[in-house]
Design an enzyme around this catalytic site. Sequence first.
Site, mmCIF file in Angstrom:
data_model
loop_
_atom_site.group_PDB
_atom_site.id
_atom_site.type_symbol
_atom_site.label_atom_id
_atom_site.label_comp_id
_atom_site.label_asym_id
_atom_site.label_seq_id
_atom_site.Cartn_x
_atom_site.Cartn_y
_atom_site.Cartn_z
ATOM 1 N N GLU A 1 0.862 -1.378 -0.119
ATOM 2 C CA GLU A 1 -0.109 -0.022 -0.003
ATOM 3 C C GLU A 1 0.742 1.427 0.033
ATOM 4 O O GLU A 1 0.520 2.207 0.727
ATOM 5 C CB GLU A 1 -0.990 -0.042 1.041
ATOM 6 C CG GLU A 1 -1.809 -1.250 1.125
ATOM 7 C CD GLU A 1 -2.731 -1.480 2.443
ATOM 8 O OE1 GLU A 1 -2.687 -0.277 3.358
ATOM 9 O OE2 GLU A 1 -3.437 -2.302 2.681
ATOM 10 N N GLU B 1 -6.118 -10.847 -1.369
ATOM 11 C CA GLU B 1 -6.720 -10.763 0.034
ATOM 12 C C GLU B 1 -8.325 -10.711 -0.362
ATOM 13 O O GLU B 1 -9.034 -9.986 0.005
ATOM 14 C CB GLU B 1 -6.543 -9.229 0.551
ATOM 15 C CG GLU B 1 -5.014 -9.238 1.027
ATOM 16 C CD GLU B 1 -4.621 -8.070 1.786
ATOM 17 O OE1 GLU B 1 -5.579 -7.282 2.091
ATOM 18 O OE2 GLU B 1 -3.500 -7.693 1.654
HETATM 19 O O1 G3I Z 1 -2.824 -7.693 18.818
HETATM 20 C C1 G3I Z 1 -4.033 -8.620 19.307
HETATM 21 C C2 G3I Z 1 -3.588 -10.004 20.016
HETATM 22 O O2 G3I Z 1 -2.865 -9.732 20.977
HETATM 23 C C3 G3I Z 1 -4.841 -10.733 20.411
HETATM 24 O O3 G3I Z 1 -4.218 -11.975 20.818
HETATM 25 C C4 G3I Z 1 -5.612 -11.019 18.924
HETATM 26 C C5 G3I Z 1 -6.659 -12.117 19.439
HETATM 27 O O4 G3I Z 1 -8.051 -11.375 19.859
HETATM 28 O O5 G3I Z 1 -6.165 -9.893 18.527
HETATM 29 C C6 G3I Z 1 -5.033 -9.000 18.026
HETATM 30 O O6 G3I Z 1 -5.738 -7.840 17.765
HETATM 31 C C7 G3I Z 1 -5.817 -7.344 16.666
HETATM 32 C C8 G3I Z 1 -6.273 -8.444 15.278
HETATM 33 O O7 G3I Z 1 -6.282 -7.696 13.948
HETATM 34 C C9 G3I Z 1 -7.243 -9.149 15.814
HETATM 35 O O8 G3I Z 1 -7.465 -10.155 14.456
HETATM 36 C C10 G3I Z 1 -4.457 -6.768 16.023
HETATM 37 O O9 G3I Z 1 -3.805 -5.873 17.069
HETATM 38 C C11 G3I Z 1 -4.846 -5.985 14.776
HETATM 39 O O10 G3I Z 1 -3.587 -5.431 14.366
HETATM 40 C C12 G3I Z 1 -5.393 -6.871 13.656
HETATM 41 O O11 G3I Z 1 -5.789 -6.135 12.484
HETATM 42 C C13 G3I Z 1 -5.196 -6.602 11.404
HETATM 43 C C14 G3I Z 1 -4.769 -5.528 10.303
HETATM 44 O O12 G3I Z 1 -4.727 -5.720 9.060
HETATM 45 C C15 G3I Z 1 -3.739 -4.706 10.910
HETATM 46 O O13 G3I Z 1 -2.671 -5.466 10.995
HETATM 47 C C16 G3I Z 1 -6.359 -7.536 10.980
HETATM 48 O O14 G3I Z 1 -6.645 -8.427 11.514
HETATM 49 C C17 G3I Z 1 -6.177 -7.837 9.320
HETATM 50 O O15 G3I Z 1 -7.235 -8.438 8.635
HETATM 51 C C18 G3I Z 1 -5.680 -6.446 8.618
HETATM 52 O O16 G3I Z 1 -5.451 -6.890 7.056
HETATM 53 C C19 G3I Z 1 -5.048 -5.824 6.090
HETATM 54 C C20 G3I Z 1 -3.915 -6.282 5.589
HETATM 55 O O17 G3I Z 1 -2.699 -6.403 6.228
HETATM 56 C C21 G3I Z 1 -3.457 -5.326 4.256
HETATM 57 N N1 G3I Z 1 -4.537 -4.864 3.638
HETATM 58 C C22 G3I Z 1 -5.694 -4.499 4.385
HETATM 59 C C23 G3I Z 1 -6.278 -5.707 5.316
HETATM 60 C C24 G3I Z 1 -7.372 -5.451 5.969
HETATM 61 O O18 G3I Z 1 -7.285 -4.139 6.557
#
Ligand code: G3I
Length: 333
Positions: A129, A245
């Site tokens: 991105e 994705e």
């Molecule tokens: O960090 C906690 C962790 O400690 C905990 O054990 C876990 C279970 O509850 O949750 C974690 O929380 C968050 C996780 O999503 C929950 O699914 C993370 O902090 C958070 O960073 C994460 O967000 C992800 C996001 O990217 C940022 O990394 C999303 O899952 C993920 O689907 C999303 O994916 C992005 C792609 O990388 C790039 N393209 C867009 C896509 C959607 O936003």
Amino acid sequence: KNSLKDRAAAKGLIYGAAAVKDYLVSNTNLKTSFVRECNMLVPDYQLKWDSIRPHPKKFDFTKSDWLAQFARRHGMFFRGHTLVWHQALPVWFKEVVNRKNAESLLLEHITTVTKHYGGKIHSWDVVNEAIEIDDGRTDGLRKTPWLEFLGADYIELAFRTAAACDPKAMLVYNDYGLEYDGYQDGAKRTAVLKLLERLKSRGTPIHALGMQSHLMGHIPGFNAKKLRSFLADVASLGLKILITELDVVDQELTSDPIARDRIIAGLYEDYLNIVLDERAVIAVLTWGLSDKYTWVSSFYPRSDKSPVRPLPLDSNMKYKLAWNAMARAFDHA
Ligand code: G3I
């Protein structure tokens, strides 16, 4: 020969999905379905900076190693996501990173991570991105800390570093909003193409474009002609294409689940029928496998509070119309 991975493989394609270790461990039904359906695994977030780098001097590959081993144990490809992004950066990042140390931190990250998984990675989303038209630059680059501290060449530097550390990995530039010509009037497609051309013209070791393909349920269809020509333009640069994705954001769709599933399945089939006609497309991954575990539920909650339905399997791992749509699209490819 019923699974998505078998139907994809019959056409020389790879089908896979994003995974979270905790969910595969806690949900046997999900694990069984994932092993049956998928021939590739990409970590949803457990291979990003905030997951593997709790401290500037400390890497923690516990969860990403578990996912890599899970993939290997089940004969799946493992793809890396992502080495350079402006999101999912650790809390220490803002305090620690500055103009003086940004390059060494970035190179240390890429070197450590790509060597740790050396030879075990099908493909890396090296940079994720990096284009944002609204940031107003003529080259369309997103104003991220990487751009601020390293200048526009950070992208080429990232690819060259990854290539030097893992010559076997396919190196991918990954981005979203490329599925629709109407998105920013096609300006993002143009900017991404220009970036890819620039990188190729400088001999940068880049091998593929990753099209995230988070389809928007409220956008009724695709301009097949313009989408085909964008894909052909990318392929003409000698690049492969991965659909990285795939899912459907159904926030604005009808609350009737059956009608909604039909619309979603239609978008899966329409989109895949177009992209799979391009021979440079080598893999399709959905961003998760089951509606029970999707980023869409927290990022795009529905006003009727009903569960979102973006993926091929429902929350009980049952096939949805989207699954049938994907199966047909692979068979048709
Ligand atoms: O960090 C906690 C962790 O400690 C905990 O054990 C876990 C279970 O509850 O949750 C974690 O929380 C968050 C996780 O999503 C929950 O699914 C993370 O902090 C958070 O960073 C994460 O967000 C992800 C996001 O990217 C940022 O990394 C999303 O899952 C993920 O689907 C999303 O994916 C992005 C792609 O990388 C790039 N393209 C867009 C896509 C959607 O936003």
